[in-house]
Write an enzyme that holds these catalytic residues in place. Structure first.
Site, short mmCIF file in Angstrom:
data_model
loop_
_atom_site.label_atom_id
_atom_site.label_comp_id
_atom_site.label_asym_id
_atom_site.label_seq_id
_atom_site.Cartn_x
_atom_site.Cartn_y
_atom_site.Cartn_z
N TYR A 83 -1.38 -19.11 13.42
CA TYR A 83 -2.61 -18.63 12.77
C TYR A 83 -3.69 -19.70 12.73
O TYR A 83 -4.88 -19.42 12.89
CB TYR A 83 -2.31 -18.15 11.35
CG TYR A 83 -1.84 -16.71 11.29
CD1 TYR A 83 -2.69 -15.67 11.65
CD2 TYR A 83 -0.57 -16.39 10.87
CE1 TYR A 83 -2.28 -14.35 11.61
CE2 TYR A 83 -0.13 -15.07 10.83
CZ TYR A 83 -0.99 -14.06 11.20
OH TYR A 83 -0.58 -12.76 11.16
N ASP A 96 0.66 -14.29 -0.07
CA ASP A 96 0.58 -14.16 1.39
C ASP A 96 0.99 -15.49 2.02
O ASP A 96 0.86 -16.53 1.38
CB ASP A 96 -0.84 -13.79 1.84
CG ASP A 96 -0.81 -13.15 3.23
OD1 ASP A 96 -0.71 -11.92 3.32
OD2 ASP A 96 -0.84 -13.90 4.23
N ARG A 99 0.79 -1.23 0.00
CA ARG A 99 0.00 0.00 0.00
C ARG A 99 0.82 1.28 0.00
O ARG A 99 0.28 2.36 -0.23
CB ARG A 99 -0.96 -0.01 1.20
CG ARG A 99 -2.10 -0.99 0.99
CD ARG A 99 -2.78 -1.33 2.27
NE ARG A 99 -1.87 -2.04 3.16
CZ ARG A 99 -2.23 -2.57 4.32
NH1 ARG A 99 -3.46 -2.46 4.74
NH2 ARG A 99 -1.36 -3.23 5.06
N ARG A 138 -4.89 -2.76 -6.73
CA ARG A 138 -5.64 -3.39 -5.63
C ARG A 138 -7.14 -3.05 -5.71
O ARG A 138 -8.00 -3.89 -5.50
CB ARG A 138 -5.05 -2.92 -4.30
CG ARG A 138 -5.82 -3.26 -3.05
CD ARG A 138 -5.55 -4.68 -2.62
NE ARG A 138 -6.09 -4.95 -1.30
CZ ARG A 138 -7.36 -5.24 -1.05
NH1 ARG A 138 -8.23 -5.29 -2.02
NH2 ARG A 138 -7.76 -5.49 0.19
O1 CP3 Z 1 5.89 -7.13 -0.87
C1 CP3 Z 1 5.89 -8.20 -0.20
O2 CP3 Z 1 6.53 -8.31 0.85
C2 CP3 Z 1 5.14 -9.41 -0.77
C3 CP3 Z 1 3.83 -9.62 -0.30
C4 CP3 Z 1 3.49 -10.12 1.10
C5 CP3 Z 1 2.20 -9.93 1.65
N1 CP3 Z 1 2.14 -10.61 2.83
C6 CP3 Z 1 1.11 -9.15 1.02
C7 CP3 Z 1 0.07 -8.57 1.88
C8 CP3 Z 1 4.22 -10.88 2.01
C9 CP3 Z 1 5.68 -11.33 1.95
C10 CP3 Z 1 3.35 -11.19 3.10
C11 CP3 Z 1 3.74 -12.03 4.25
C12 CP3 Z 1 2.88 -12.07 5.44
N2 CP3 Z 1 1.51 -12.12 5.48
C13 CP3 Z 1 3.37 -12.18 6.77
C14 CP3 Z 1 4.83 -12.27 7.15
C15 CP3 Z 1 5.47 -10.95 7.23
C16 CP3 Z 1 5.05 -10.12 8.40
O3 CP3 Z 1 4.41 -9.07 8.15
O4 CP3 Z 1 5.36 -10.50 9.54
C17 CP3 Z 1 2.26 -12.22 7.62
C18 CP3 Z 1 2.28 -12.31 9.13
C19 CP3 Z 1 1.09 -12.20 6.82
C20 CP3 Z 1 -0.33 -12.25 7.24
C21 CP3 Z 1 -1.06 -11.00 6.89
N3 CP3 Z 1 -1.40 -10.63 5.61
C22 CP3 Z 1 -1.51 -9.99 7.78
C23 CP3 Z 1 -1.31 -10.01 9.29
C24 CP3 Z 1 -2.14 -9.02 7.00
C25 CP3 Z 1 -2.89 -7.81 7.49
C26 CP3 Z 1 -2.01 -6.73 7.92
C27 CP3 Z 1 -1.85 -5.71 6.83
O5 CP3 Z 1 -0.72 -5.31 6.55
O6 CP3 Z 1 -2.89 -5.29 6.30
C28 CP3 Z 1 -2.02 -9.42 5.64
C29 CP3 Z 1 -2.53 -8.67 4.46
C30 CP3 Z 1 -1.55 -8.35 3.39
N4 CP3 Z 1 -0.65 -9.20 2.86
C31 CP3 Z 1 -1.44 -7.09 2.72
C32 CP3 Z 1 -0.43 -7.23 1.78
C33 CP3 Z 1 0.06 -6.20 0.80
C34 CP3 Z 1 -2.31 -5.87 2.99
C35 CP3 Z 1 -3.68 -6.03 2.46
C36 CP3 Z 1 -4.06 -5.18 1.31
O7 CP3 Z 1 -3.24 -4.64 0.53
O8 CP3 Z 1 -5.25 -5.05 1.15
#
Ligand code: CP3
Length: 341
Positions: A152, A73, A27, A36
């Site tokens: 999770y 993810d 984002r 998105r």
């Molecule tokens: O650019 C990158 O790093 C690649 C994409 C990526 C995403 N998630 C996309 C995403 C990667 C590597 C992840 C890993 C991920 N997902 C982790 C490990 C890294 C960390 O942050 O500790 C975890 C714990 C998750 C689980 C997860 N996914 C959560 C807790 C959330 C919500 C929190 C948030 O940031 O909104 C997500 C959603 C998510 N995954 C988003 C993105 C870009 C945001 C949602 C959106 O864009 O609508």
């Protein structure tokens, strides 16, 4: 081709540190938010290889980072194993059904063919990203570490303590090991497919490592991480967030690099990891709120402290409100840095 990240992981000397950023496809980029918005929701976005590959490549085009990371993810693994999740806007993941019994663990799927078929959309996103990258920079694939995925699956969402998941480790360690082994098996099959599709580096995210202690990490995490690493045919990075207590154990694994959160100083990391492991990190994402001069000075100081065996990154993913100017200033400062000879 820019091979600076691969070179660093392969022990080949480079003139400056490589840089990429966790959550670089996200984002923080207006271009990401636009793509998105064209998807119905997060999951249909992740499952659309055209869109996923488009945002995978954006940070390379717009920010000039030294690697792309496939847009996906870590929660696609629980889903492929049979535990569906929802991504709730502005809140995070939520699992309608969680693991509550040994029967629930037994019914999880981890067979190679099923896992690889169910995650074929990730492989397509990788293939398409590779075409769009056209060898400009390497593509990183990834998965969650078994403990973080288990957390999770049991909690069904994020948690401050992860006490429900930890309860299994203390009360029924046999069932916990069964669950961790099934997640490990599924992850091995998943990553085999990612590498076959073109992923050139693999990073494992152990985001909730920090709720454990050294002893628990040694029993419930290290053996599974190592099992996974041993099957990888490309360079590997382990990012165990807040796991300062596990660095000596992580040093014994076969991972080429260890990702560090911002709580760990270069001096501490070197004393625990030794000099052979490449380090990665570890700027506080909040340091990107600072002004350009501060970012330049702090970046140079950090790179000097970590030395030549280091990949510049953050101590955790970028926040959605991180200023783009701060991100650009950090990347520019790393790219301008030259090792002293
Ligand atoms: O650019 C990158 O790093 C690649 C994409 C990526 C995403 N998630 C996309 C995403 C990667 C590597 C992840 C890993 C991920 N997902 C982790 C490990 C890294 C960390 O942050 O500790 C975890 C714990 C998750 C689980 C997860 N996914 C959560 C807790 C959330 C919500 C929190 C948030 O940031 O909104 C997500 C959603 C998510 N995954 C988003 C993105 C870009 C945001 C949602 C959106 O864009 O609508």
């Amino acid at each position: 081709m820019n091979t600076i990240l691969l070179d660093k992981l392969n022990g080949i000397s480079t003139s400056r540190p490589p840089i990429w950023l966790m959550r670089q496809a996200g984002r923080v980029l207006p271009e990401y938010r636009k793509v998105r918005a064209s998807a119905k929701d997060f999951k249909s976005f992740v499952k659309n290889p055209d869109l996923a590959s488009e945002v995978t490549v954006q940070p390379v085009d717009i920010l000039g980072v030294d690697a792309a990371i496939v847009f996906s993810d870590i929660l696609v693994i629980p889903e492929a194993m049979g535990l569906d999740y929802e991504m709730i806007e502005a809140k995070g993941p939520s699992f309608p059904k969680v693991i509550e019994s040994i029967g629930d663990i037994q019914s999880l799927v981890c067979e190679r063919d099923i896992i690889q078929e169910r995650l074929d959309y990730v492989y397509q996103a990788i293939t398409q990203s590779k075409t769009k990258l056209n060898d400009r920079v390497p593509l990183i694939g990834f998965a969650g570490a078994p403990w973080t995925i288990m957390a999770y699956m049991i909690e069904g969402q994020g948690s401050k303590t992860f006490s429900k998941a930890k309860k299994w480790l203390y009360k029924d360690s046999k069932a916990a090991h069964l669950l961790l082994q099934k997640i490990t098996d599924a992850t091995i099959h998943y990553l085999e497919g990612q590498i076959a599709a073109g992923a050139q580096i693999i990073q494992l995210f152990d985001s909730w490592a920090g709720v454990l202690d050294a002893r628990m990490y040694r029993e419930f995490c290290i053996p599974y991480l190592e099992q996974i690493e041993r099957t990888l045919t490309v360079p590997s990075i382990i990012f165990a967030k807040d796991a300062w207590f596990a660095l000596e154990d992580l040093a014994t694994t076969s991972f080429d690099a260890v990702g560090l959160d911002w709580g760990i100083s270069a001096e501490y990391a070197h004393s625990k990891l030794g000099s052979s492991k490449v380090t990665q990190g570890n700027a506080d994402p909040c340091f990107l709120y600072a002004d350009e001069k501060y970012i330049q000075d702090r970046t140079r100081e950090m790179l000097r402290e970590f030395g030549t065996n280091h990949i510049a990154n953050l101590g955790h993913g970028l926040y959605p409100d991180t200023p783009l100017d701060g991100v650009k200033a950090y990347i520019a400062a790393v790219k301008a840095y030259q090792y002293e000879v």
